[in-house]
Design a protein around this motif. Structure first.
Motif, PDB file in Angstrom:
ATOM      1  N   SER A  60     -76.041  12.347  52.836  1.00 58.60           N
ATOM      2  CA  SER A  60     -77.115  12.957  53.164  1.00 58.60           C
ATOM      3  C   SER A  60     -78.439  13.159  52.007  1.00 58.60           C
ATOM      4  O   SER A  60     -79.263  13.947  52.092  1.00 58.60           O
ATOM      5  N   GLY A  61     -77.628  13.210  50.697  1.00 55.41           N
ATOM      6  CA  GLY A  61     -78.586  13.314  49.299  1.00 55.41           C
ATOM      7  C   GLY A  61     -78.090  14.556  48.752  1.00 55.41           C
ATOM      8  O   GLY A  61     -78.834  15.099  47.889  1.00 55.41           O
ATOM      9  N   LYS A  62     -76.914  15.011  49.057  1.00 56.62           N
ATOM     10  CA  LYS A  62     -76.418  16.067  48.197  1.00 56.62           C
ATOM     11  C   LYS A  62     -76.259  15.955  46.771  1.00 56.62           C
ATOM     12  O   LYS A  62     -76.889  16.701  46.126  1.00 56.62           O
ATOM     13  N   THR A  63     -75.663  15.013  46.361  1.00 61.11           N
ATOM     14  CA  THR A  63     -75.748  14.588  44.900  1.00 61.11           C
ATOM     15  C   THR A  63     -76.887  14.418  44.170  1.00 61.11           C
ATOM     16  O   THR A  63     -77.299  14.941  43.213  1.00 61.11           O
ATOM     17  N   PRO A  64     -77.877  13.714  44.795  1.00 60.01           N
ATOM     18  CA  PRO A  64     -79.299  13.528  44.217  1.00 60.01           C
ATOM     19  C   PRO A  64     -79.825  15.180  44.098  1.00 60.01           C
ATOM     20  O   PRO A  64     -80.689  15.262  43.274  1.00 60.01           O
ATOM     21  N   LEU A  65     -79.949  15.722  45.405  1.00 61.41           N
ATOM     22  CA  LEU A  65     -80.344  17.019  45.382  1.00 61.41           C
ATOM     23  C   LEU A  65     -79.948  18.070  44.172  1.00 61.41           C
ATOM     24  O   LEU A  65     -80.351  18.604  43.398  1.00 61.41           O
ATOM     25  N   VAL A  66     -78.536  17.821  43.878  1.00 62.12           N
ATOM     26  CA  VAL A  66     -77.797  18.717  42.659  1.00 62.12           C
ATOM     27  C   VAL A  66     -78.492  18.156  41.526  1.00 62.12           C
ATOM     28  O   VAL A  66     -78.747  19.099  40.527  1.00 62.12           O
ATOM     29  N   VAL A  67     -78.588  16.731  41.290  1.00 60.85           N
ATOM     30  CA  VAL A  67     -79.116  16.396  40.140  1.00 60.85           C
ATOM     31  C   VAL A  67     -80.510  16.940  39.801  1.00 60.85           C
ATOM     32  O   VAL A  67     -80.888  17.707  38.733  1.00 60.85           O
ATOM     33  N   ALA A  68     -81.533  17.039  40.854  1.00 55.75           N
ATOM     34  CA  ALA A  68     -82.774  17.425  40.660  1.00 55.75           C
ATOM     35  C   ALA A  68     -82.827  18.845  40.369  1.00 55.75           C
ATOM     36  O   ALA A  68     -83.397  19.490  39.419  1.00 55.75           O
ATOM     37  N   LEU A  69     -81.920  19.701  41.127  1.00 50.71           N
ATOM     38  CA  LEU A  69     -81.926  21.206  40.823  1.00 50.71           C
ATOM     39  C   LEU A  69     -81.344  21.467  39.444  1.00 50.71           C
ATOM     40  O   LEU A  69     -81.824  22.377  38.508  1.00 50.71           O
ATOM     41  N   ALA A  70     -80.069  20.823  39.107  1.00 55.75           N
ATOM     42  CA  ALA A  70     -79.220  21.059  37.843  1.00 55.75           C
ATOM     43  C   ALA A  70     -80.170  20.705  36.568  1.00 55.75           C
ATOM     44  O   ALA A  70     -79.852  21.508  35.389  1.00 55.75           O
ATOM     45  N   ARG A  71     -80.848  19.782  36.623  1.00 53.27           N
ATOM     46  CA  ARG A  71     -81.822  19.628  35.316  1.00 53.27           C
ATOM     47  C   ARG A  71     -82.841  20.705  34.943  1.00 53.27           C
ATOM     48  O   ARG A  71     -83.026  20.570  33.483  1.00 53.27           O
ATOM     49  N   GLU A  72     -82.963  21.418  35.838  1.00 56.40           N
ATOM     50  CA  GLU A  72     -83.704  22.567  35.086  1.00 56.40           C
ATOM     51  C   GLU A  72     -82.948  23.639  34.458  1.00 56.40           C
ATOM     52  O   GLU A  72     -83.409  24.372  33.703  1.00 56.40           O
ATOM     53  N   TYR A  73     -81.654  23.484  34.310  1.00 55.16           N
ATOM     54  CA  TYR A  73     -80.529  24.451  33.718  1.00 55.16           C
ATOM     55  C   TYR A  73     -79.697  23.870  32.821  1.00 55.16           C
ATOM     56  O   TYR A  73     -78.820  24.534  32.146  1.00 55.16           O
ATOM     57  N   GLU A  74     -79.959  22.768  32.521  1.00 56.87           N
ATOM     58  CA  GLU A  74     -79.231  21.840  31.501  1.00 56.87           C
ATOM     59  C   GLU A  74     -79.520  22.633  30.012  1.00 56.87           C
ATOM     60  O   GLU A  74     -80.624  22.701  29.938  1.00 56.87           O
ATOM     61  N   PRO A  75     -78.603  22.861  28.911  1.00 61.14           N
ATOM     62  CA  PRO A  75     -77.120  22.559  29.157  1.00 61.14           C
ATOM     63  C   PRO A  75     -76.297  23.756  29.456  1.00 61.14           C
ATOM     64  O   PRO A  75     -74.954  23.566  29.272  1.00 61.14           O
ATOM     65  N   ASN A  76     -76.783  24.810  30.096  1.00 66.04           N
ATOM     66  CA  ASN A  76     -76.126  26.057  30.468  1.00 66.04           C
ATOM     67  C   ASN A  76     -75.402  25.920  31.762  1.00 66.04           C
ATOM     68  O   ASN A  76     -74.812  26.750  32.332  1.00 66.04           O
ATOM     69  N   CYS A  77     -75.509  24.718  32.636  1.00 69.90           N
ATOM     70  CA  CYS A  77     -74.802  24.720  33.832  1.00 69.90           C
ATOM     71  C   CYS A  77     -73.556  23.725  33.790  1.00 69.90           C
ATOM     72  O   CYS A  77     -73.359  22.813  33.242  1.00 69.90           O
ATOM     73  N   ALA A  78     -72.731  23.963  34.972  1.00 72.46           N
ATOM     74  CA  ALA A  78     -71.559  23.136  35.416  1.00 72.46           C
ATOM     75  C   ALA A  78     -71.998  22.460  36.725  1.00 72.46           C
ATOM     76  O   ALA A  78     -72.540  23.405  37.590  1.00 72.46           O
ATOM     77  N   ILE A  79     -71.350  21.395  36.825  1.00 74.47           N
ATOM     78  CA  ILE A  79     -71.371  21.059  38.216  1.00 74.47           C
ATOM     79  C   ILE A  79     -69.854  20.651  38.725  1.00 74.47           C
ATOM     80  O   ILE A  79     -69.192  20.118  37.955  1.00 74.47           O
ATOM     81  N   ILE A  80     -69.452  21.108  39.960  1.00 74.39           N
ATOM     82  CA  ILE A  80     -68.283  20.928  40.397  1.00 74.39           C
ATOM     83  C   ILE A  80     -68.201  20.031  41.849  1.00 74.39           C
ATOM     84  O   ILE A  80     -69.079  20.495  42.444  1.00 74.39           O
ATOM     85  N   LEU A  81     -67.529  19.195  41.937  1.00 70.14           N
ATOM     86  CA  LEU A  81     -67.186  18.308  42.923  1.00 70.14           C
ATOM     87  C   LEU A  81     -65.917  17.960  43.165  1.00 70.14           C
ATOM     88  O   LEU A  81     -65.212  17.926  42.127  1.00 70.14           O
TER      89      LEU A  81
END
Length: 310
Positions: A60-81
């Motif tokens: 449904s586009g979950k992972t591309p959406l996570v990429v788009a949102l998380a780019r705003e917060y690198e390097p302070n974020c973590a992604i869990i899957l």
């Protein structure tokens, strides 16, 4: 079109009859999924957690959406899957602050793609979301994105996607394509409708004259809208690893000049000896979505490290 894709989204008469015949099983599945989610414990973390999920099986586009949102917060974020179909189990750190630690076999294709597209973030695979969050916290991360985190109950911003391709029946598995009852949409903090709040833009890197499409994604027919002229298609089940000999036979059969693949599949083909053309998918998201996520993260400002520059 594969059998399951047709069965869920564009069924024949016989498939419709089968779906109704399986409806008692679907009702049991739906009741079990609802009960399991309602009885699971609620956890609270000192972190801003953003969950991106969907109720429908497949992409449904979950992972591309996570990429788009998380780019705003690198390097302070973590992604869990979870790391579907990876050749490993348990919790593993895929990459940390730009350092890639494990390969695609151990991480799975989506996690490896995330590590490449978010080179300064921290990527963690774990079937147990609680353990994944605790590991992220131990690494100093206070902004956490859950890829496919709908069912995990904690303090989080709950985003649910509604793709354009809708199931034919509003039933749960196996009569329909829903993983939860459709009234679960009411639990979302934000519902994003494809074509309204988000859309997908595709470009092709290194195109050639005779491209052979090779995919291991859910609902591969959804790519047809974006495809240029191709000489043939070779589809595997979602997240599958590829067989080099089989691809070589198809490559020769179609006299192809390159293999056309998504970025998720590219990470599993980079060691094969084929020229690659890459379908690059980017999400175009309404500005309000970024603002809503930022406002949510701001609520946890006291827990965030001072060097955060978002």
């Amino acid at each position: 079109m594969k059998f399951l894709e047709q069965y869920f989204f564009n069924p024949t008469l016989s498939q419709k009859i089968l779906a109704f015949g399986l409806l008692p099983i679907s009702l049991i599945y739906m009741a079990g999924a609802t009960l399991r989610r309602s009885l699971s414990s609620y956890k609270t973390y000192k972190a801003a957690i953003v969950s991106v999920g969907n109720l429908v099986v497949g992409g449904s586009g979950k992972t591309p959406l996570v990429v788009a949102l998380a780019r705003e917060y690198e390097p302070n974020c973590a992604i869990i899957l979870r790391g579907y179909k990876r050749k490993s189990k348990g919790l593993l750190i895929v990459s940390h602050n730009g350092r890639l630690i494990i390969d695609v076999n151990k991480s799975g294709d989506e996690a490896q793609m995330l590590a490449r597209k978010l080179p300064f973030a921290t990527i963690i695979v774990s079937e147990d979301r609680a353990k994944g969050i605790e590991k992220a916290l131990s690494l100093g991360k206070r902004i956490i994105f859950l890829d496919d985190g709908f069912r995990f109950k904690c303090n989080k911003l709950n985003i649910i996607l509604k793709p354009l391709l809708k199931p034919y029946f509003p039933f749960c598995i196996p009569s329909g394509a829903y993983r939860e009852a459709t009234n679960a949409y009411k639990t979302a903090d934000i519902i994003l409708n494809e074509g309204k709040e988000y859309s997908r833009e595709v470009s092709i890197k290194d195109p050639t004259e005779r491209m052979l499409l090779v995919t291991a994604i859910a609902n591969p027919s959804r790519l047809e809208h974006f495809l240029p002229s191709i000489v043939g298609k070779l589809s595997y089940s979602d997240h599958s690893f590829f067989n080099e000999e089989r691809i070589a036979l198809e490559f020769k059969k179609y006299n192809a000049t390159s293999i056309l693949v998504t970025e998720k599949d590219e990470v599993k083909l980079k060691n094969f000896n084929f020229p690659l053309s890459i379908l690059k998918l980017e999400m175009v998201i309404e500005p309000k979505v970024y603002l809503d996520v930022r406002n949510y993260i701001e609520k946890y400002k006291g827990y965030l490290p001072q060097q955060d520059s978002y």
